[in-house]
Design a protein around this motif. Structure first.
Motif, PDB file in Angstrom:
ATOM      1  N   CYS A 150      18.113  16.295  -4.337  1.00  0.00           N
ATOM      2  CA  CYS A 150      19.256  15.716  -3.628  1.00  0.00           C
ATOM      3  C   CYS A 150      20.556  16.350  -4.124  1.00  0.00           C
ATOM      4  O   CYS A 150      20.746  16.559  -5.318  1.00  0.00           O
ATOM      5  CB  CYS A 150      19.287  14.206  -3.857  1.00  0.00           C
ATOM      6  N   HIS A 205      23.562  15.120  -3.910  1.00  0.00           N
ATOM      7  CA  HIS A 205      24.651  14.187  -4.202  1.00  0.00           C
ATOM      8  C   HIS A 205      25.046  14.217  -5.683  1.00  0.00           C
ATOM      9  O   HIS A 205      24.194  14.174  -6.568  1.00  0.00           O
ATOM     10  CB  HIS A 205      24.241  12.763  -3.830  1.00  0.00           C
ATOM     11  N   CYS A 228      22.289  13.416  -8.474  1.00  0.00           N
ATOM     12  CA  CYS A 228      21.142  12.561  -8.151  1.00  0.00           C
ATOM     13  C   CYS A 228      19.846  13.260  -8.549  1.00  0.00           C
ATOM     14  O   CYS A 228      19.672  14.449  -8.316  1.00  0.00           O
ATOM     15  CB  CYS A 228      21.148  12.250  -6.658  1.00  0.00           C
ATOM     16  N   LYS A 261      16.825  12.469  -7.520  1.00  0.00           N
ATOM     17  CA  LYS A 261      15.752  12.333  -6.527  1.00  0.00           C
ATOM     18  C   LYS A 261      15.517  13.638  -5.776  1.00  0.00           C
ATOM     19  O   LYS A 261      16.415  14.452  -5.621  1.00  0.00           O
ATOM     20  CB  LYS A 261      16.099  11.233  -5.525  1.00  0.00           C
ATOM     21  N   CYS A 310      18.852  12.768  -0.516  1.00  0.00           N
ATOM     22  CA  CYS A 310      17.727  11.838  -0.485  1.00  0.00           C
ATOM     23  C   CYS A 310      18.029  10.732   0.536  1.00  0.00           C
ATOM     24  O   CYS A 310      19.143  10.633   1.053  1.00  0.00           O
ATOM     25  CB  CYS A 310      17.498  11.248  -1.876  1.00  0.00           C
ATOM     26  N   HIS A 320      21.104   8.512  -0.335  1.00  0.00           N
ATOM     27  CA  HIS A 320      22.402   9.160  -0.188  1.00  0.00           C
ATOM     28  C   HIS A 320      22.674   9.625   1.248  1.00  0.00           C
ATOM     29  O   HIS A 320      23.826   9.767   1.640  1.00  0.00           O
ATOM     30  CB  HIS A 320      22.546  10.299  -1.201  1.00  0.00           C
TER      31      HIS A 320
HETATM   32 ZN   LIG Z   1      20.245  11.205  -3.844  1.00  0.00          ZN
END
Ligand SMILES: [Zn+2]
Length: 167
Positions: free
Chosen positions: A12, A14, A21, A23, A32, A35
């Protein structure tokens, strides 16, 4: 029709106060699921259209005329695009941005915009969004107020000039 058939997992994109992030995302790029909802106000989930695969949903209100999401992908000439898809006759994700250029959103890194389904088969009388090109970028733009939980539907027939064989 080979929809959503190419999948790539990436981290991800973000970055928040506590860093990036952790993820991974396979369906929704660049973020993700969490987000995608937070940043874009969108969610990807099974479409309400039977057999349509995944669809794009609003998680916040989009006002009429609002730019919902940019339609991103690989930019190529119309000639190259036609050559690429001449063999199988499929070009589900191609949208003309101007007279010379197509955006092909078949690539995995393309935005969630590509998940917007055609309204046919949805039970709706018409689309609630459409593709708009400003000659540089293509956007999905709300045709009416779209409320949280509503699926975003376009009209491939009018908008996706190069989408051969969808309808
Ligand atoms: Zn994320």
């Amino acid at each position: 029709m080979k929809r959503h058939s190419i999948r790539v997992t990436a981290r991800c994109a973000h970055v928040g106060p506590r860093g990036r992030c952790a993820k991974n995302t396979t369906i929704t790029h660049p973020y993700c699921g969490k987000h995608t909802a937070e940043v874009l106000g969108l969610r990807v989930a099974k479409s309400r259209v039977p057999n349509a695969g995944l669809g794009l949903y609003a998680v916040r209100t989009f006002k009429k005329g609002e730019h919902i999401v940019e339609y991103t992908g690989q930019r190529m000439s119309i000639e190259d695009y036609d050559a690429k898809y001449a063999q199988d006759g499929l070009g589900s994700y191609g949208i003309e941005v101007n007279a010379d250029t197509v955006i092909d959103a078949a690539k995995t890194s393309s935005s969630v915009a590509r998940y917007a389904c055609d309204y046919h088969g949805s039970g709706k009388r018409g689309p609630n969004a459409r593709y708009e090109s400003d000659d540089v970028k293509v956007w999905i733009v709300a045709l009416k107020t779209i409320r949280p939980g509503e699926e975003i539907f376009t009209d491939y027939g009018h908008d996706m000039h190069l989408a051969i064989g969808i309808i």
